[in-house]
Design a protein around this motif. Sequence first.
Motif, PDB file in Angstrom:
ATOM      1  N   ARG A   1       0.737  -1.103   0.066  1.00 13.90           N
ATOM      2  CA  ARG A   1      -0.228  -0.068   0.095  1.00 13.90           C
ATOM      3  C   ARG A   1       0.709   1.239  -0.028  1.00 13.90           C
ATOM      4  O   ARG A   1       1.520   1.466   0.959  1.00 13.90           O
ATOM      5  CB  ARG A   1      -0.742  -0.137   1.072  1.00 13.90           C
ATOM      6  CG  ARG A   1      -2.124   1.193   1.105  1.00 13.90           C
ATOM      7  CD  ARG A   1      -2.942   1.478   2.494  1.00 13.90           C
ATOM      8  NE  ARG A   1      -3.645   0.205   2.854  1.00 13.90           N
ATOM      9  CZ  ARG A   1      -4.551  -0.040   3.525  1.00 13.90           C
ATOM     10  NH1 ARG A   1      -4.466   0.969   4.541  1.00 13.90           N
ATOM     11  NH2 ARG A   1      -5.221  -1.007   3.694  1.00 13.90           N
ATOM     12  N   PRO A   2       1.044   1.898  -1.186  1.00 10.87           N
ATOM     13  CA  PRO A   2       2.069   3.142  -1.264  1.00 10.87           C
ATOM     14  C   PRO A   2       1.474   4.175  -0.343  1.00 10.87           C
ATOM     15  O   PRO A   2       0.601   4.342   0.044  1.00 10.87           O
ATOM     16  CB  PRO A   2       1.825   3.610  -2.712  1.00 10.87           C
ATOM     17  CG  PRO A   2       1.166   2.375  -3.379  1.00 10.87           C
ATOM     18  CD  PRO A   2       0.438   1.400  -2.408  1.00 10.87           C
ATOM     19  N   GLY A   3       2.386   4.820   0.560  1.00  8.71           N
ATOM     20  CA  GLY A   3       2.204   5.788   1.348  1.00  8.71           C
ATOM     21  C   GLY A   3       1.812   5.209   2.700  1.00  8.71           C
ATOM     22  O   GLY A   3       1.729   6.289   3.635  1.00  8.71           O
ATOM     23  N   PHE A   4       1.721   3.980   3.118  1.00 12.28           N
ATOM     24  CA  PHE A   4       1.324   3.545   4.307  1.00 12.28           C
ATOM     25  C   PHE A   4       2.383   4.161   5.328  1.00 12.28           C
ATOM     26  O   PHE A   4       3.456   3.825   5.406  1.00 12.28           O
ATOM     27  CB  PHE A   4       1.076   2.072   4.468  1.00 12.28           C
ATOM     28  CG  PHE A   4       0.341   1.603   5.540  1.00 12.28           C
ATOM     29  CD1 PHE A   4      -1.040   1.787   5.741  1.00 12.28           C
ATOM     30  CD2 PHE A   4       1.188   1.124   6.667  1.00 12.28           C
ATOM     31  CE1 PHE A   4      -1.454   1.157   6.966  1.00 12.28           C
ATOM     32  CE2 PHE A   4       0.550   0.665   7.803  1.00 12.28           C
ATOM     33  CZ  PHE A   4      -0.820   0.747   7.927  1.00 12.28           C
ATOM     34  N   PRO A   5       1.948   4.513   6.642  1.00 15.19           N
ATOM     35  CA  PRO A   5       3.007   5.123   7.674  1.00 15.19           C
ATOM     36  C   PRO A   5       3.609   3.953   8.212  1.00 15.19           C
ATOM     37  O   PRO A   5       3.289   3.077   8.566  1.00 15.19           O
ATOM     38  CB  PRO A   5       1.842   5.530   8.826  1.00 15.19           C
ATOM     39  CG  PRO A   5       0.376   5.760   8.218  1.00 15.19           C
ATOM     40  CD  PRO A   5       0.407   4.682   7.069  1.00 15.19           C
ATOM     41  N   MET A   6       5.031   4.389   7.874  1.00 15.16           N
ATOM     42  CA  MET A   6       6.005   3.429   8.536  1.00 15.16           C
ATOM     43  C   MET A   6       7.214   4.190   8.966  1.00 15.16           C
ATOM     44  O   MET A   6       7.650   5.336   8.136  1.00 15.16           O
ATOM     45  CB  MET A   6       6.443   2.328   7.217  1.00 15.16           C
ATOM     46  CG  MET A   6       7.706   1.684   7.611  1.00 15.16           C
ATOM     47  SD  MET A   6       8.719   0.947   6.114  1.00 15.16           S
ATOM     48  CE  MET A   6      10.462   0.960   6.560  1.00 15.16           C
ATOM     49  N   VAL A   7       7.677   3.851   9.952  1.00 16.18           N
ATOM     50  CA  VAL A   7       8.786   4.603  10.678  1.00 16.18           C
ATOM     51  C   VAL A   7      10.039   3.803  10.126  1.00 16.18           C
ATOM     52  O   VAL A   7      10.162   2.754  10.384  1.00 16.18           O
ATOM     53  CB  VAL A   7       9.030   4.536  12.242  1.00 16.18           C
ATOM     54  CG1 VAL A   7      10.149   5.264  12.804  1.00 16.18           C
ATOM     55  CG2 VAL A   7       7.550   5.352  12.715  1.00 16.18           C
TER      56      VAL A   7
END
Length: 509
Positions: A296-302
């Motif tokens: 999923r492009p742009g999914f929140p990931m640190v």
Amino acid sequence: MAAQPVRREGREARLAKRARKPLFDPCPPGQPGGRYKPLTDGDLRRIYTTAQDLLANLGMGEVPARLRADLLAAGAKDNGAGRILLPRALVEEAIDKAAKRFVLHGRDKDRSIEVGGDRVYFGTGGAAVQTLDIDSGLYRPSTLQDLHDFTRLQDTLANVSWFTRCCVATDVPDNFDLDVNTAYALVRNTTKPVATSFTLASHVAPIVHLLDIAAGGPGQFSERPFLKAHISPVISPMRFGEDAVDVVYECIRHNIPMSCITAAQAGATAPATLAGFLAQSLAETLASLVMVHVIRPGFPMVFSNWPLVIDLRSGAFCGGSGETAVLNAASAQLSNWLGLPSGVACSMTDAKAIDAQYGVEKGLTSMAAALAGGNLIYESSGMTASLLGASFEGFVIDDEMHSHIYRALRGIEVTEENLGYDAIVAAVLGEGHFLGGQQTFDAMERDYFYPALADRDAPRTWEAGGATDIWSRARTRAREILETHHPAYLSKAQDAAIRDAFSILQADA
């Protein structure tokens, strides 16, 4: 004409004012970092280019079938020898479309924080299997009660900006019960942003049901997720771990933001040379980002690139070394240079006691990570014994240390008022000192942090007070918090609903 002295408040009034929260906090979390740059621009480019070469030419091994299909559909290549190659264009697309800033929600909205940019926040991590007992001063296996107690304790500490479970309840043998009871301890005892790990992907959906109950009803957690997942989908060197990848897919399905953590060890699972280590570790964390991007492009990931160091003489993990400090600072610099929300680790002292070694190693690594601009700095509270232990007293001491670091990050505000030309002239021609001046009183609360644990008394006063050290003072403070702070962040109905649905192994925290 001499300046008129300012009328001072009585001693009791001053002490009462000091005990209250200051009108202006001189060192709040979220100060800007990024002034310490261990790598030059040329260094950054060479490390990044080498990481790209590793992904494009060596690629990733042991790629699970579902991820393999998604990567190939997005432009990755199968080299025919069991490895999937990630072309530069795919890596750069993943970086370009990554979430650059996002909110880590607290159940209390006032405790939410924004990740990204140059803001620095200290928080927790770790999976300590031992707890430094607050009574005996010796280590014992960590328990579920400890997890509840650590969560209650940190709930009162301003500089723990989010709480990841810091210890593993070794008295809960079943993995599903462990994951459930860990999540329950978090939502029961704090309203800060929280984080945990999932042993298996099948555990995610049931725990989301628990989180929905805490959030107010079905689907409410995913609308405003207040828990993030800690996942290590890449196993060094340069391969994926199937169980962790499955957890990533399931977390994305349930809208759980994540920290994808690479934790290579220099000289063991990554090169002993610091530059080579950074190149491989960056490549592995970029592989995690590409994985999230194709799901999923742009999914929140640190972007959590944690360089770990071992003592090459013995193979023992050493979390408090100068190499650890510079590598995590460089990792933060690399992530920020790419515009990605950065996660690094510090305060992983190798000391077992709360002693001089503890203070040296924690201060060194925490300051380096913060000055380099690590957005989320993990492991930074309470961890001891090379991450094998956690300490109640350590949490309290580290909270004070982080206030000093935030004050250092805040820097110096140079204004006409602060330069104070007129105040200098008045003091020189008048009283000959600045002790009674209005400028001094104004700066006293605005510009200075006053520690509660660190001792600043004269030796005679210290001796008269019992000649205590900071460990004993922190023990007293930790006990006070644990005896008095019993939050009720779940309603009786919510708690009953959770207990009806799950095996909650502890009636009281």
